[in-house]
Design a protein around this motif. Structure first.
Motif, PDB file in Angstrom:
ATOM      1  N   GLU A   1       0.885  -1.058   0.245  1.00 57.80           N
ATOM      2  CA  GLU A   1       0.003  -0.349   0.151  1.00 57.80           C
ATOM      3  C   GLU A   1       1.244   1.077  -0.246  1.00 57.80           C
ATOM      4  O   GLU A   1       0.550   2.071   0.490  1.00 57.80           O
ATOM      5  N   ILE A   2       1.484   0.765  -0.857  1.00 51.38           N
ATOM      6  CA  ILE A   2       3.098   2.551  -0.490  1.00 51.38           C
ATOM      7  C   ILE A   2       2.290   3.484  -2.056  1.00 51.38           C
ATOM      8  O   ILE A   2       1.835   3.447  -2.856  1.00 51.38           O
ATOM      9  N   PRO A   3       1.850   4.326  -0.931  1.00 49.95           N
ATOM     10  CA  PRO A   3       1.462   5.694  -1.815  1.00 49.95           C
ATOM     11  C   PRO A   3       2.760   5.857  -2.897  1.00 49.95           C
ATOM     12  O   PRO A   3       3.574   6.042  -3.177  1.00 49.95           O
TER      13      PRO A   3
ATOM     14  N   ALA B   1      11.590   8.596  -3.730  1.00 48.84           N
ATOM     15  CA  ALA B   1      12.390   6.587  -3.107  1.00 48.84           C
ATOM     16  C   ALA B   1      12.150   6.251  -3.517  1.00 48.84           C
ATOM     17  O   ALA B   1      11.666   4.642  -3.414  1.00 48.84           O
ATOM     18  N   PRO B   2      12.212   5.413  -4.793  1.00 52.93           N
ATOM     19  CA  PRO B   2      11.678   4.162  -5.967  1.00 52.93           C
ATOM     20  C   PRO B   2      12.950   3.424  -5.448  1.00 52.93           C
ATOM     21  O   PRO B   2      12.168   2.086  -5.725  1.00 52.93           O
ATOM     22  N   ASP B   3      13.829   3.813  -4.998  1.00 51.60           N
ATOM     23  CA  ASP B   3      15.118   2.382  -4.794  1.00 51.60           C
ATOM     24  C   ASP B   3      14.354   1.822  -3.669  1.00 51.60           C
ATOM     25  O   ASP B   3      14.109   0.242  -3.293  1.00 51.60           O
ATOM     26  N   PHE B   4      14.124   2.818  -2.636  1.00 49.82           N
ATOM     27  CA  PHE B   4      13.410   2.109  -1.237  1.00 49.82           C
ATOM     28  C   PHE B   4      11.906   1.662  -1.616  1.00 49.82           C
ATOM     29  O   PHE B   4      11.639  -0.112  -0.490  1.00 49.82           O
ATOM     30  N   VAL B   5      11.427   1.354  -2.492  1.00 49.85           N
ATOM     31  CA  VAL B   5      10.339   1.043  -2.593  1.00 49.85           C
ATOM     32  C   VAL B   5      10.160  -0.589  -3.368  1.00 49.85           C
ATOM     33  O   VAL B   5      10.031  -1.691  -2.768  1.00 49.85           O
TER      34      VAL B   5
END
Length: 102
Positions: free
Chosen positions: A8-10, A17-21
């Motif tokens: 459910e990442i907004p 933070a695409p790498d974090f996701v």
């Protein structure tokens, strides 16, 4: 058990933070959660225990829903929280119960 865990990442976080996701979705939820050593139900119970013990109620709603999908019953969650109250503290257990009641 090839069902994908829907995060459910907004979108704002995905953009920021695409790498974090990517690491969270591909490593944590695809590799770690899919390791056959523990069942998804065992992983959910462990995760709920960890979140309750550190007082991280923000993540509890997502993981409570995931636990339900992974076969954890409400009765088991209540028993887990009651058990945890004696090990991590009554206030943390009470906070988790408040999340469940919402």
């Amino acid at each position: 058990m090839n069902t994908r865990i829907e995060s459910e990442i907004p979108q704002e976080m995905r953009d920021l933070a695409p790498d974090f996701v990517k690491y969270g979705e591909s490593i944590l939820f695809e590799e770690v959660w899919r390791d056959p050593t523990l069942t998804l139900k065992e992983r959910s119970l462990s995760t709920l225990s960890a979140l309750i013990s550190i007082g991280n109620t923000e993540q509890l709603p997502f993981h409570l829903q995931l636990a339900k999908k992974n076969g954890v019953t409400e009765k088991e969650v209540i028993a887990l929280i009651t058990h945890m109250a004696f090990y991590v503290g009554w206030p943390k257990a009470s906070a988790a119960l408040n999340i469940i009641m919402k």
